[in-house]
Scaffold this active site. Sequence first.
Site, PDB file in Angstrom:
ATOM      1  N   GLY A  72      79.701  -6.878 -12.376  1.00 46.40           N
ATOM      2  CA  GLY A  72      79.140  -7.855 -13.294  1.00 46.40           C
ATOM      3  C   GLY A  72      78.658  -7.220 -14.583  1.00 46.40           C
ATOM      4  O   GLY A  72      78.461  -5.998 -14.646  1.00 46.40           O
ATOM      5  N   ASN A 100      70.483  -1.944 -10.156  1.00 47.48           N
ATOM      6  CA  ASN A 100      70.494  -2.631  -8.859  1.00 47.48           C
ATOM      7  C   ASN A 100      69.342  -2.191  -7.975  1.00 47.48           C
ATOM      8  O   ASN A 100      68.719  -3.013  -7.289  1.00 47.48           O
ATOM      9  CB  ASN A 100      71.811  -2.370  -8.146  1.00 47.48           C
ATOM     10  CG  ASN A 100      72.860  -3.438  -8.367  1.00 47.48           C
ATOM     11  OD1 ASN A 100      73.931  -3.401  -7.763  1.00 47.48           O
ATOM     12  ND2 ASN A 100      72.616  -4.388  -9.243  1.00 47.48           N
ATOM     13  N   ASN A 160      75.676  -3.443  -2.410  1.00 41.81           N
ATOM     14  CA  ASN A 160      75.448  -4.760  -2.985  1.00 41.81           C
ATOM     15  C   ASN A 160      76.778  -5.367  -3.422  1.00 41.81           C
ATOM     16  O   ASN A 160      77.485  -4.790  -4.256  1.00 41.81           O
ATOM     17  CB  ASN A 160      74.493  -4.642  -4.178  1.00 41.81           C
ATOM     18  CG  ASN A 160      74.416  -5.916  -5.011  1.00 41.81           C
ATOM     19  OD1 ASN A 160      74.545  -5.885  -6.216  1.00 41.81           O
ATOM     20  ND2 ASN A 160      74.205  -7.026  -4.345  1.00 41.81           N
ATOM     21  N   ARG A 216      70.836  -5.974 -20.215  1.00 46.19           N
ATOM     22  CA  ARG A 216      72.178  -6.248 -19.709  1.00 46.19           C
ATOM     23  C   ARG A 216      73.185  -6.444 -20.847  1.00 46.19           C
ATOM     24  O   ARG A 216      74.334  -6.032 -20.737  1.00 46.19           O
ATOM     25  CB  ARG A 216      72.140  -7.481 -18.805  1.00 46.19           C
ATOM     26  CG  ARG A 216      71.546  -7.239 -17.425  1.00 46.19           C
ATOM     27  CD  ARG A 216      72.532  -6.443 -16.581  1.00 46.19           C
ATOM     28  NE  ARG A 216      72.095  -6.286 -15.217  1.00 46.19           N
ATOM     29  CZ  ARG A 216      72.858  -6.483 -14.150  1.00 46.19           C
ATOM     30  NH1 ARG A 216      74.102  -6.858 -14.284  1.00 46.19           N
ATOM     31  NH2 ARG A 216      72.387  -6.280 -12.942  1.00 46.19           N
ATOM     32  N   HIS A 270      71.831 -14.076  -5.210  1.00 44.01           N
ATOM     33  CA  HIS A 270      72.770 -12.989  -4.924  1.00 44.01           C
ATOM     34  C   HIS A 270      72.092 -11.623  -4.897  1.00 44.01           C
ATOM     35  O   HIS A 270      72.563 -10.723  -4.208  1.00 44.01           O
ATOM     36  CB  HIS A 270      73.877 -13.007  -5.986  1.00 44.01           C
ATOM     37  CG  HIS A 270      75.061 -12.154  -5.654  1.00 44.01           C
ATOM     38  ND1 HIS A 270      75.843 -12.359  -4.536  1.00 44.01           N
ATOM     39  CD2 HIS A 270      75.617 -11.096  -6.302  1.00 44.01           C
ATOM     40  CE1 HIS A 270      76.820 -11.465  -4.507  1.00 44.01           C
ATOM     41  NE2 HIS A 270      76.705 -10.683  -5.569  1.00 44.01           N
TER      42      HIS A 270
END
Length: 283
Positions: A37, A45, A102, A179, A263
Amino acid sequence: MDVTFEDTARELTTDNGVLRYHEAGEGPPLILLHGSGPGVTGWRNYRGNLGTFAEHHHCYVLEFPGFGVSDAWGGMPVLDAGKSVNVFMKALGIDSAAFIGNSMGGVVGVNLAIRKPALVSKLVTIGGVGANLFSPQPTEGLQLLQEFADAPDKDKLVRWLRGMVFDKALVTEELIAERWEAANNPDALETGRSMYGSAAFEMQQQFMASSDTPPYWSMLHKVACPTLLTWGRDDRVSPPDMALLPMRTIPDAELHVFPRCGHWVMIEAKAAFESAVLAFLGR
């Protein structure tokens, strides 16, 4: 245990380029594998969990090739990720380890357990493993990811981030900025297009429809190690019906579903996730 980016950052030079990772703690080895992603890294993470796990294990957070931290290897991202784990373990002299993966990292861990079972003593997955039994494919979360991969912009990134969690308050301006900056790395953009772009997705579907090679989830019965499947009940990327297949077919699997969680189980259900994982690994 207090951990920082600078104190834990390490580099490993390989024939394919530099693999970067984070290392902390003492005890039996635990390798943490990140998902995919926009703007993803192993550090992002697991930075909130590393200190807890490092109190009990010698932890390694590996940065997969092609996601903007480790050097890109130029192949299919998931395949390169699996190869990088083998190279990493051999270089560091790790004969066997427990794994936490993950999403995509869980798929990498499962494939490793299927093909090289001696390397995986225990496996923890976070969503992502299995196949959609009742929910549509691509899921809502994957459609948002596909939209970003096709034509990246900040609004699409925000929509995708909000699709990853149950509690939208977790999507802060700081997270968005972090991000967005990382997602614009050229390697990360190319990896995103190759995995989730519309054209790539269509090619993948055509390949799977005509291929004689069975999908990995049809071989989950070969996972011999104890496995803990963790899932967010409100996961919009990998809906919980996906968990039914690995729960049934992995011989020594158990499933823990976390309520009010999307998620990112390790972030959104941090304390409960860490407790469940440490209990599982400590048996």
